[in-house]
Scaffold this motif. Sequence first.
Motif, short mmCIF file in Angstrom:
data_model
loop_
_atom_site.label_atom_id
_atom_site.label_comp_id
_atom_site.label_asym_id
_atom_site.label_seq_id
_atom_site.Cartn_x
_atom_site.Cartn_y
_atom_site.Cartn_z
N ASP A 230 -2.50 -9.56 5.81
CA ASP A 230 -3.74 -8.79 5.96
C ASP A 230 -3.32 -7.33 5.89
O ASP A 230 -2.71 -6.80 6.82
N PHE A 231 -3.60 -6.67 4.75
CA PHE A 231 -3.07 -5.33 4.56
C PHE A 231 -3.97 -4.49 3.68
O PHE A 231 -4.83 -5.00 2.96
N THR A 232 -3.75 -3.18 3.75
CA THR A 232 -4.46 -2.20 2.93
C THR A 232 -3.42 -1.26 2.32
O THR A 232 -2.39 -0.98 2.94
N ILE A 233 -3.69 -0.80 1.09
CA ILE A 233 -2.76 0.08 0.40
C ILE A 233 -3.43 1.42 0.12
O ILE A 233 -4.55 1.47 -0.39
N LEU A 234 -2.74 2.49 0.45
CA LEU A 234 -3.13 3.83 0.03
C LEU A 234 -2.20 4.24 -1.09
O LEU A 234 -0.98 4.26 -0.92
N ILE A 235 -2.75 4.53 -2.27
CA ILE A 235 -1.92 4.95 -3.41
C ILE A 235 -2.41 6.30 -3.93
O ILE A 235 -3.59 6.62 -3.86
N PHE A 236 -1.49 7.09 -4.44
CA PHE A 236 -1.86 8.38 -5.02
C PHE A 236 -0.71 8.87 -5.88
O PHE A 236 0.45 8.51 -5.68
N GLN A 237 -1.05 9.70 -6.84
CA GLN A 237 -0.02 10.30 -7.68
C GLN A 237 0.41 11.64 -7.10
O GLN A 237 -0.36 12.32 -6.44
N GLU A 238 1.65 12.00 -7.39
CA GLU A 238 2.21 13.22 -6.81
C GLU A 238 1.41 14.45 -7.20
O GLU A 238 1.14 15.32 -6.36
N ASP A 239 1.01 14.55 -8.46
CA ASP A 239 0.27 15.72 -8.91
C ASP A 239 -1.03 15.88 -8.13
O ASP A 239 -1.49 16.99 -7.90
N PHE A 240 -1.62 14.75 -7.75
CA PHE A 240 -2.87 14.81 -6.98
C PHE A 240 -2.67 15.56 -5.68
O PHE A 240 -3.40 16.50 -5.35
N LEU B 170 2.11 -7.11 -5.34
CA LEU B 170 3.30 -7.62 -4.63
C LEU B 170 4.08 -8.55 -5.55
O LEU B 170 4.19 -9.76 -5.31
N LEU B 171 4.64 -7.97 -6.59
CA LEU B 171 5.31 -8.76 -7.62
C LEU B 171 6.66 -9.28 -7.14
O LEU B 171 7.42 -8.54 -6.52
N PRO B 172 7.01 -10.53 -7.47
CA PRO B 172 8.30 -11.09 -7.06
C PRO B 172 9.44 -10.70 -7.98
O PRO B 172 10.60 -11.04 -7.72
N SER B 173 9.14 -9.98 -9.05
CA SER B 173 10.17 -9.49 -9.97
C SER B 173 10.38 -8.00 -9.75
O SER B 173 9.51 -7.30 -9.22
N VAL B 174 11.53 -7.48 -10.17
CA VAL B 174 11.83 -6.07 -9.98
C VAL B 174 10.87 -5.22 -10.82
O VAL B 174 10.68 -5.46 -12.00
N HIS B 175 10.28 -4.19 -10.18
CA HIS B 175 9.34 -3.32 -10.87
C HIS B 175 9.28 -1.98 -10.14
O HIS B 175 9.90 -1.82 -9.07
N ASN B 176 8.57 -1.03 -10.70
CA ASN B 176 8.30 0.22 -10.01
C ASN B 176 6.90 0.69 -10.37
O ASN B 176 6.17 -0.01 -11.08
N ALA B 177 6.51 1.85 -9.86
CA ALA B 177 5.16 2.36 -10.11
C ALA B 177 5.21 3.87 -10.25
O ALA B 177 6.12 4.53 -9.74
N ASP B 178 4.21 4.43 -10.93
CA ASP B 178 4.18 5.88 -11.15
C ASP B 178 3.37 6.60 -10.08
O ASP B 178 2.89 7.71 -10.30
N TYR B 179 3.24 5.98 -8.92
CA TYR B 179 2.48 6.57 -7.82
C TYR B 179 3.17 6.26 -6.49
O TYR B 179 4.03 5.39 -6.40
N PHE B 180 2.77 7.00 -5.46
CA PHE B 180 3.24 6.75 -4.10
C PHE B 180 2.39 5.65 -3.48
O PHE B 180 1.20 5.52 -3.80
N GLU B 181 3.00 4.91 -2.56
CA GLU B 181 2.27 3.85 -1.86
C GLU B 181 2.55 3.93 -0.36
O GLU B 181 3.69 4.15 0.06
N ILE B 182 1.51 3.76 0.43
CA ILE B 182 1.66 3.49 1.85
C ILE B 182 0.93 2.18 2.12
O ILE B 182 -0.28 2.08 1.89
#
Length: 289
Positions: free
Chosen positions: A85-95, A30-42
């Motif tokens: 209080d949270f949980t993250i599901l992450i995965f890459q598109e190819d997966f 949960l970064l306070p600066s602008v960023h992105n990631a190479d995966y999907f997040e829920i």
Amino acid sequence: MKTVKFNKTECGVDFLINVINGADVALEYLLPSVHNADYFEILIFRSGNGQLLLDNKLLQIEDNTILFVSTFQRKKWNVALSALDFTILIFQEDFLNEFFTDKLFTYRLLYFYQHDYPLILHPTHEQIQSIYNILAEIKSELVQPNLDSAHIIRSLIYYLLQRLNREYALQNNLPFQIDTSNHAYEFKRLMESHIKEAKRINDYCKLLGISRITLNAAVKKQFNLTATELLKQRLLTEIKNELIYSDKTISEVAYEFGYAGPNHLMRFFKNQTRMTTSEFLAAYQKGIN
């Protein structure tokens, strides 16, 4: 801009998917600066307090909130970490595409590559708990895999993603029948990679090898929008992101998108938003400050 990458070794899993306890990674994710990631997040919040700036939209995080983030979407968090209080599901598109033997799987989910409706759900506490139970099962199979773990993970993740897709469709009054021709989903996929150089429907018809009538019928049936409306939505999002996150002038942005001049870009922008680019940027700065 920082890009956070999926790392199987660091995640301690054998698949390009993981379920993560938010308390363990809040400072990292949960970064306070602008960023992105190479995966999907829920991201599933049982308790939440704060905001997420996702591309050019500000999302409010409250108790019982689910957020959907596609690959390489720009984001910036402003949250009270102690209240989460949270949980993250992450995965890459190819997966997912390989896991389900479907290269268009992520494009079939209404909450990914979505540029019109808010990327957020507000389920009940009971629904959140049900989702947590599914994620706990997935996590168990990931950390202690057996010979049949891939099959169990496949069934659980498919059920969860489709269930969320139904809830998202109902919340936003969207159709969610399957496009058996795949033309509508292929159109979405092509827009993600060609939006800067292909701004006309005919460009995509050539790429797909179908007529304008066929494409429009498929898109209308699947998304209740014309192909032109969907293309304009995607183009507008990309232009907004360039205006917000780059240091380019209007002329430079217009050139990058293949417009003959800045006036052409500004005319399109004004027609879509009823604001000039300057008014949009002023309203954006006011909204995030």
